[in-house]
Design a protein around this motif. Structure first.
Motif, PDB file in Angstrom:
ATOM      1  N   THR A 113      49.513  65.057  24.646  1.00 56.42           N
ATOM      2  CA  THR A 113      48.418  64.095  24.579  1.00 56.42           C
ATOM      3  C   THR A 113      48.228  63.663  23.131  1.00 56.42           C
ATOM      4  O   THR A 113      48.217  64.507  22.234  1.00 56.42           O
ATOM      5  CB  THR A 113      47.114  64.728  25.104  1.00 56.42           C
ATOM      6  OG1 THR A 113      47.371  65.290  26.392  1.00 56.42           O
ATOM      7  CG2 THR A 113      46.000  63.707  25.202  1.00 56.42           C
ATOM      8  N   GLU A 121      49.806  48.503  30.275  1.00 61.02           N
ATOM      9  CA  GLU A 121      50.157  48.697  31.687  1.00 61.02           C
ATOM     10  C   GLU A 121      51.474  48.000  32.037  1.00 61.02           C
ATOM     11  O   GLU A 121      52.292  48.552  32.756  1.00 61.02           O
ATOM     12  CB  GLU A 121      49.022  48.166  32.573  1.00 61.02           C
ATOM     13  CG  GLU A 121      49.189  48.479  34.038  1.00 61.02           C
ATOM     14  CD  GLU A 121      49.096  49.968  34.351  1.00 61.02           C
ATOM     15  OE1 GLU A 121      49.833  50.420  35.253  1.00 61.02           O
ATOM     16  OE2 GLU A 121      48.303  50.675  33.717  1.00 61.02           O
ATOM     17  N   LYS A 163      54.801  62.047  34.475  1.00 60.73           N
ATOM     18  CA  LYS A 163      53.662  61.152  34.696  1.00 60.73           C
ATOM     19  C   LYS A 163      53.173  60.674  33.333  1.00 60.73           C
ATOM     20  O   LYS A 163      53.234  61.415  32.353  1.00 60.73           O
ATOM     21  CB  LYS A 163      52.538  61.867  35.426  1.00 60.73           C
ATOM     22  CG  LYS A 163      52.888  62.259  36.848  1.00 60.73           C
ATOM     23  CD  LYS A 163      51.723  62.926  37.533  1.00 60.73           C
ATOM     24  CE  LYS A 163      52.136  63.353  38.928  1.00 60.73           C
ATOM     25  NZ  LYS A 163      51.096  64.146  39.584  1.00 60.73           N
ATOM     26  N   GLU A 165      49.838  58.557  31.493  1.00 62.75           N
ATOM     27  CA  GLU A 165      48.535  57.896  31.503  1.00 62.75           C
ATOM     28  C   GLU A 165      48.305  57.393  30.097  1.00 62.75           C
ATOM     29  O   GLU A 165      48.601  58.096  29.126  1.00 62.75           O
ATOM     30  CB  GLU A 165      47.434  58.882  31.884  1.00 62.75           C
ATOM     31  CG  GLU A 165      47.578  59.455  33.279  1.00 62.75           C
ATOM     32  CD  GLU A 165      46.549  60.542  33.563  1.00 62.75           C
ATOM     33  OE1 GLU A 165      45.594  60.714  32.765  1.00 62.75           O
ATOM     34  OE2 GLU A 165      46.714  61.238  34.576  1.00 62.75           O
ATOM     35  N   SER A 166      47.784  56.192  29.978  1.00 68.72           N
ATOM     36  CA  SER A 166      47.604  55.638  28.643  1.00 68.72           C
ATOM     37  C   SER A 166      46.516  54.582  28.616  1.00 68.72           C
ATOM     38  O   SER A 166      46.305  53.862  29.593  1.00 68.72           O
ATOM     39  CB  SER A 166      48.925  55.017  28.168  1.00 68.72           C
ATOM     40  OG  SER A 166      48.833  54.658  26.817  1.00 68.72           O
ATOM     41  N   ASP A 167      45.831  54.513  27.488  1.00 66.37           N
ATOM     42  CA  ASP A 167      44.842  53.469  27.227  1.00 66.37           C
ATOM     43  C   ASP A 167      45.170  52.868  25.860  1.00 66.37           C
ATOM     44  O   ASP A 167      45.293  53.598  24.865  1.00 66.37           O
ATOM     45  CB  ASP A 167      43.412  54.053  27.155  1.00 66.37           C
ATOM     46  CG  ASP A 167      42.903  54.494  28.513  1.00 66.37           C
ATOM     47  OD1 ASP A 167      43.164  53.774  29.494  1.00 66.37           O
ATOM     48  OD2 ASP A 167      42.244  55.555  28.577  1.00 66.37           O
ATOM     49  N   SER A 172      47.785  58.305  24.665  1.00 68.44           N
ATOM     50  CA  SER A 172      48.593  58.505  25.869  1.00 68.44           C
ATOM     51  C   SER A 172      48.691  59.970  26.201  1.00 68.44           C
ATOM     52  O   SER A 172      48.517  60.834  25.329  1.00 68.44           O
ATOM     53  CB  SER A 172      50.017  57.962  25.659  1.00 68.44           C
ATOM     54  OG  SER A 172      49.993  56.603  25.340  1.00 68.44           O
TER      55      SER A 172
END
Length: 177
Positions: A113, A121, A163, A165-167, A172
């Motif tokens: 992380t 996206e 997997k 996930e990121s903003d 990320s």
């Protein structure tokens, strides 16, 4: 001038090694050597290496203890984790990078992380392709876009699940189980 040449030589060596890794993986020349080993062994070794690198770039690096043992190839697992943490440090200008290990539903899950630039996206499907680098503002021009392609191939070979996930602007989280 010598320092500049050393930097260039290191970059070329890294590129050549990555291209060789991709070629060997695509040719089926890499065969996992399975053994039961504690994930903590990898986390300890990689944490020492990356704590120095993160500190050098002004980042905080941390990792958690992991009681899990897995039946896999420790060298290939280490390469997966190495590439993920290396990318996290490369794409994080300030804040932190964390390497965690948890057990979920009988699986060992490694999470990397960061508080980096994040991934848009529309880039999620592309990030595991060779020579692809995110076009996110603030993205580093270092690297060749091979690290995640290697992670994907090694994960497929080891039957690991990845997997992401990121903003954008917040960071990320890559997890491998």
């Amino acid at each position: 001038m010598v320092e500049s040449q050393e930097h260039s030589l290191t970059a070329m060596t890294n590129l050549l090694n990555s291209l060789l890794d991709i070629s060997r993986l695509d040719a089926g020349a890499v065969k996992p050597e399975l053994e039961v080993f504690p994930i903590q062994r990898l986390i300890d070794r990689l944490s020492d290496e990356f704590a120095r690198q993160a500190h050098h770039t002004g980042l905080e690096f941390s990792s958690s203890a992991c009681p899990a043992a897995v039946n896999s190839d420790p060298i290939l697992w280490a390469e997966v984790i190495h590439n993920l943490v290396s990318n996290a440090i490369r794409y994080t200008d300030k804040g932190s990078v964390r390497l965690d290990c948890v057990e979920e539903d009988g699986l060992c899950v490694i999470r990397v992380t960061d508080t980096g630039i994040g991934i848009a996206e529309d880039q999620m499907d592309e990030i595991f392709r060779e020579f692809h680098q995110c076009k996110t503002p603030g993205a580093s021009k270092e690297g060749f876009g091979l690290g995640l392609a290697i992670v994907k191939r090694l994960s497929d070979l080891l039957k690991l699940t990845i997997k992401v996930e990121s903003d954008i602007g917040r960071g990320s989280c890559f997890s491998v189980s």
